[in-house]
Scaffold this motif. Structure first.
Motif, mmCIF file in Angstrom:
data_model
loop_
_atom_site.group_PDB
_atom_site.id
_atom_site.type_symbol
_atom_site.label_atom_id
_atom_site.label_comp_id
_atom_site.label_asym_id
_atom_site.label_seq_id
_atom_site.Cartn_x
_atom_site.Cartn_y
_atom_site.Cartn_z
ATOM 1 N N TYR A 198 -8.256 -14.993 -35.427
ATOM 2 C CA TYR A 198 -8.929 -14.048 -36.367
ATOM 3 C C TYR A 198 -8.456 -14.351 -37.810
ATOM 4 O O TYR A 198 -7.561 -13.792 -38.355
ATOM 5 N N ALA A 245 -8.722 -8.396 -32.643
ATOM 6 C CA ALA A 245 -8.686 -9.502 -31.579
ATOM 7 C C ALA A 245 -8.297 -9.505 -30.363
ATOM 8 O O ALA A 245 -8.833 -9.654 -29.140
ATOM 9 N N ALA A 252 -3.792 -14.454 -35.539
ATOM 10 C CA ALA A 252 -4.379 -13.503 -36.835
ATOM 11 C C ALA A 252 -3.515 -13.859 -37.984
ATOM 12 O O ALA A 252 -2.411 -13.965 -37.810
ATOM 13 N N LEU A 305 -13.329 -14.299 -37.485
ATOM 14 C CA LEU A 305 -13.129 -14.050 -35.717
ATOM 15 C C LEU A 305 -13.737 -14.692 -34.946
ATOM 16 O O LEU A 305 -15.112 -14.845 -34.985
#
Lengths: 384, 384, 384, 384
Positions: free
Chosen positions: A166, A205, A253, A264
């Motif tokens: 992400y 996520a 992330a 994502l």
């Protein structure tokens, strides 16, 4: 069918996510905005509410006033649920008060400021028998539901590996120091909690990986970074994962992935094949097989599972997006409440929205991943 | 311009990578196949060589015979270099013998069976002043060179994050037990070394991350897995990385990513933007910026750097592929040798091929990543 | 296996397509450059040939000298075939002379300057029993062959519609006036013939549509344009098509599609589904179905037809490109000649390269499409 | 801000496009469904309206009853506009009646059954000074507005070529004979008019080409086909175009492109570059240049034109889709009416929705393209 009455907490003028919640709520004509405490500043709340077409007496000066006042109204005149769209530190108290006064709750993620709060809130939901929907938006996309369904039906055999990433780029500079409201609270520990990036998008996520695969994270090993100078919370991280069936995984992330929007992506691999989904092109689910051509499953087609169809509004080739996915959370939540009001049991499809249980796992993810980031030990158990 | 004479070691009938090396060598008309020891079985070597149009006496029964015989020929009649395309365990000895007899070497990766061998080989290269080219093919793509060039010119500012992934699916089942030759040696520790997946493709990913970024890996934290039952070496792994400028990274290599072909991808992020490259669509380099539209840099266009142009054969829109990238290694190596033969210094562009130094780093990567996989400590230093 | 000896006509220094032909010929080790008349300027021919490693006496001053001299050599010392890579106006005479002297021919497209010449050449090929391969490169891609195969096997039912487009942007400005050699002859009627764009790339598009579909164009309605001021030939056109089974089609070819590289794309639709192929991402064939998910057929996979596999060199996920497609024409031509030399009948796979018959259709396409462009009548019959 | 009151004509249970209109109207909280004549069957209308939460007396038995009844109500109690979502043959009469009674109109496309009706309706709009919005949805996408804006600002120089294609596959079989309601009326001349495919989707493609380019079609040459046996109207067509600045174009519309969903694509080329937009991935506008890398303009970014931003709801990377584009037509229409109600002039951005003038051009397109399809002459003038 009577429309459900929504009371909103937060989401005044210029608040990004409040407007999104309202579009999501409006979309299907199942919900109407009934009242709001749009700001802790009563004047701003009034101004915001009037712009949204509310009468003055439906623009409350505080959420306590709103909840207490509405609770005293006759059942068919008061709000049916609250939607809480404030920053993280202002999730727990209004959610508790709403539940205590008999109101269902839609709550933005992450659920609370701490895991401890999350557990208390989950307990309160259980006690009251009311519904709480946590807005993990990405689980609302039809192709995500298709993916979950194919894995649940064992189309790919045992799941072996999950890769979820992400990357965003909007915090590549010290944006928060320039007066950006979104950036400011997200990088402020008193409002955001112990994590910035992992709390804001890492939880999405993590939730997506568990929702799609039906598995649970059991161990993690995190490299948590604060890349931009003077930032007070993490803005980046890479995490090794283990799942409860033995599958391994990786979660990235980042909010300093310069040039990325909201990218994502998830890939899941089983014994016989795998699947891949990108949030920025959400109507395609790429399905891969060991011995036959890759397939493109597409929103709105007759070959999809019933739960994908249930979360789709228009024919194939007419792209649905983020607002529709968000709208699906609201729609399923509203259909659930309607069923209850009509004395019927909600169907499994209606009940398919994230709950307090997911919220507790999300808060546990934050606490575990930050702890792992500080640890010199490789693996940290996923404790709740 | 006289063609360089190549002697091949390995690459007999049905060997995949030998055929690839020959196409790469043929492509630009700079090299001719002069002789070969195509198999440790003399009959098979003879048969293979004859199929390739060699005279019987140029089909040697062993690499020692080939090297020793050719070394005795007059300079303009003997081979100029050897190309070694055998499995890993048969890299070191022929490479050493070739160098000792004055022959340059092209060598498949990973360089040797162990880091210790790699260091000895690197030392021998230094002593002899001969050239050794290690075939990290992916560094031969023009858009990879463009990426490296843009980062070197600081287009993106300081590099902060690197994500490289290399999923394949061909070892999703116990393929090696079914008689597949490629799978058999790659999963056999005596031929492949201490690692399967990390040695075979993880080294490519690691090399690419360092080549493009100009950075060096300093620490890693690995989750190394053997997913398929009865397999003798790793077939999957996820690795957290730290680079020498403080950037963080993630490296995924897997041969059990069911349904994937050869999906090497890399993303690099700096302060001002980032870039993304996919091996399976190699003629596009995606360049991302914080404040302006993403750009698609494409092979063969006039706006590219000279080194990208140097490694391109045809105009834009005419896709070049894996064989051309491989051919670039051979071409640059051949131009380097030609320059030397003509008494000129090779240019920087000619010298842009992986060397023994890269090979040593590759072997160190394998040893460190496998050690990290066994460690309970989070970070393992990248030791050479 | 002895290498076939190639004599090249044209393709001296700085000629684009000559270099492409040589790479294509070299690639598989089946052919060696034996001699050449690389330029009508003998000095330039000599210089070019020496750079390519030829002895001085193999660098001829003219194609007539080359053909006549080689024809007198003993069979195993003379060239086996000529490769003609000159501009269009210099195709016919050398091809005729080569055939008359017993040499097979590889010839760049379009076949000749006029349809009349093309018919004479086709007749000569028939009379001599020699082989002529016309380099419609795009038919050499493995996924194009897969497409042709699926349609031939009736996977999609009756074909109903074909859309082919070939936009390039390189002639968006008056490039030819600036000294660009490629642009200059292509826009010069004396060298290019009666058409610029339609002859140069429209013929490729037309050939591809017929090759993939197995159908023949029977009628066309063309809008032919010269967009750039002072240009002497067409640089753009849109054509409505009818095929011999009643299918309709559309063909677009343009060299003023600013910003396009070489973006040949084709879509074919039948009763049950359709397919789509893009030259710039040639290893994917998109296969669409009425009631099931779109499939991505990819080069190098086991599920492909034998003829696709026959035209593939490396495993899936290792992209092959334009040079490999071009190489397939040379490889199939070479295998055909080898078979004949060995007294065997070439297989259907070997014989799968464009011939003089395709060349005649190509010249007829040019003449018909230009005639239609000038007509006020809607439909023009496709006459040969 | 008071919500505008909408009265819907058509759009009862199971009607596809009625539901889309309602979502589009709901989305931004600017409009509320006030009443409806959802079906010509009064019982069905009542049932549909009640499901949508209307009181019984707001579910009218016919549109005449609705318009006449509402017209008699006090201004602040009656509907503000009608939304007409019936099949084509039932557009003209209710639209005329609504205008005559002082109601603004939103009308599905194509505007009427015939060009003659369209002109009368346009005249009525002019006379009344009321607003009519024709729902050419695709012009509501932010990236379409960005494209229009870049061309209007002359970013690409003079426009030379437009390629627009709109392939669908849903009518590949004789779907209409199987009871599908959507297919049945669209292939019925009495309900659809003189054209099927060209009226249903060809008009969208033609409108898009003119909207984006700012040009007008002046001539066309059409190949109009009815491919599926027993179908009563065209289901496919290819059209050559000329525009008023001399640009050429091509328009393809097909409903027998088996396996296609709703794949509207447009490419526009100017002197300096071009652009490309795909409806199925609507948040990306591909912008191509002669001498620099292709750029990807993406919805929601700061570098876009103000009119693109005006038609965007959420940040970049959060995909907006068809419903948001449709919603933009409703939103702009509603903001226009609100401005008028508040005594202000609507801004240019608000007024940016298709009008009766576009509707007349659409009907002219249908009549001209069908006439051209029957003509043996190449070019047909675009007459209104």
């Amino acid at each position: 069918m009577k429309k459900l009455k929504m009371g909103m907490i937060g989401g005044g003028k210029n608040a990004f996510i409040g407007a999104v919640h309202r579009i999501a709520a409006n979309m299907d004509g199942l919900i109407e905005l009934h009242c709001g405490a749009f700001s802790s500043n009563p004047e701003l709340s009034l101004e915001s509410g009037k712009e949204l077409g509310l009468a003055d007496d439906k623009c409350y000066g505080s959420y306590t006033q709103m909840i207490e006042t509405e609770a005293k109204l006759p059942k068919n005149e008061r709000m049916d649920f609250v939607s809480i769209v404030t920053p993280n530190h202002a999730h727990f108290a209004p959610a508790m008060l709403a539940l205590e006064n008999g109101f269902h709750v839609i709550l933005d993620k992450p659920m609370t400021l701490t895991l401890a709060e999350a557990k208390i809130l989950e307990q309160k939901v259980k006690e009251t028998g009311l519904y709480l929907c946590l807005t993990h938006t990405y689980s609302g996309y039809p192709m995500v539901k298709q993916a979950r369904n194919m894995i649940a039906e064992n189309d790919f055999g045992n799941i072996r590996k999950i890769m979820v990433e992400y990357p965003q780029g909007w915090l590549s500079t010290n944006f928060e120091s320039g007066g950006n409201k979104q950036a400011a609270w997200r990088t402020d520990p008193s409002k955001s909690g112990i994590s910035g990036c992992m709390g804001d998008i890492g939880t999405h996520a993590a939730h997506l990986s568990e929702y799609i695969s039906g598995l649970k994270i059991t161990q993690l090993c995190a490299d948590i970074n604060t890349v931009v100078a003077k930032r007070r919370l993490d803005d980046d991280g890479n995490v090794l994962l283990k799942f409860d069936n033995g599958a391994n995984g990786i979660l990235v992330a980042s909010q300093i992935a310069a040039g990325e929007e909201n990218s994502l992506k998830i890939k899941v691999y089983g014994e016989k094949g795998g699947l891949e989904w990108h949030q920025m092109e959400p109507n395609t689910l790429v399905v891969k097989w060991i011995d036959s051509p890759t397939q493109l499953y597409r929103t709105g087609n007759g070959y999809l599972s019933p739960i994908a169809a249930f979360n789709t509004r228009i024919p194939s080739g007419h792209p649905e997006g983020y607002l529709e996915a968000f709208g699906n959370l609201y729609k399923n939540f509203a259909l659930t409440l309607q069923s209850k009001l009509e004395g019927k049991e909600p169907t499994a499809n209606m009940l398919d929205f994230p709950t307090a249980k997911d919220g507790v796992r999300g808060m546990a993810f934050i606490e575990n991943v930050i702890a792992s980031g500080k640890s010199t030990q490789k693996w940290t158990e996923f404790k709740i």
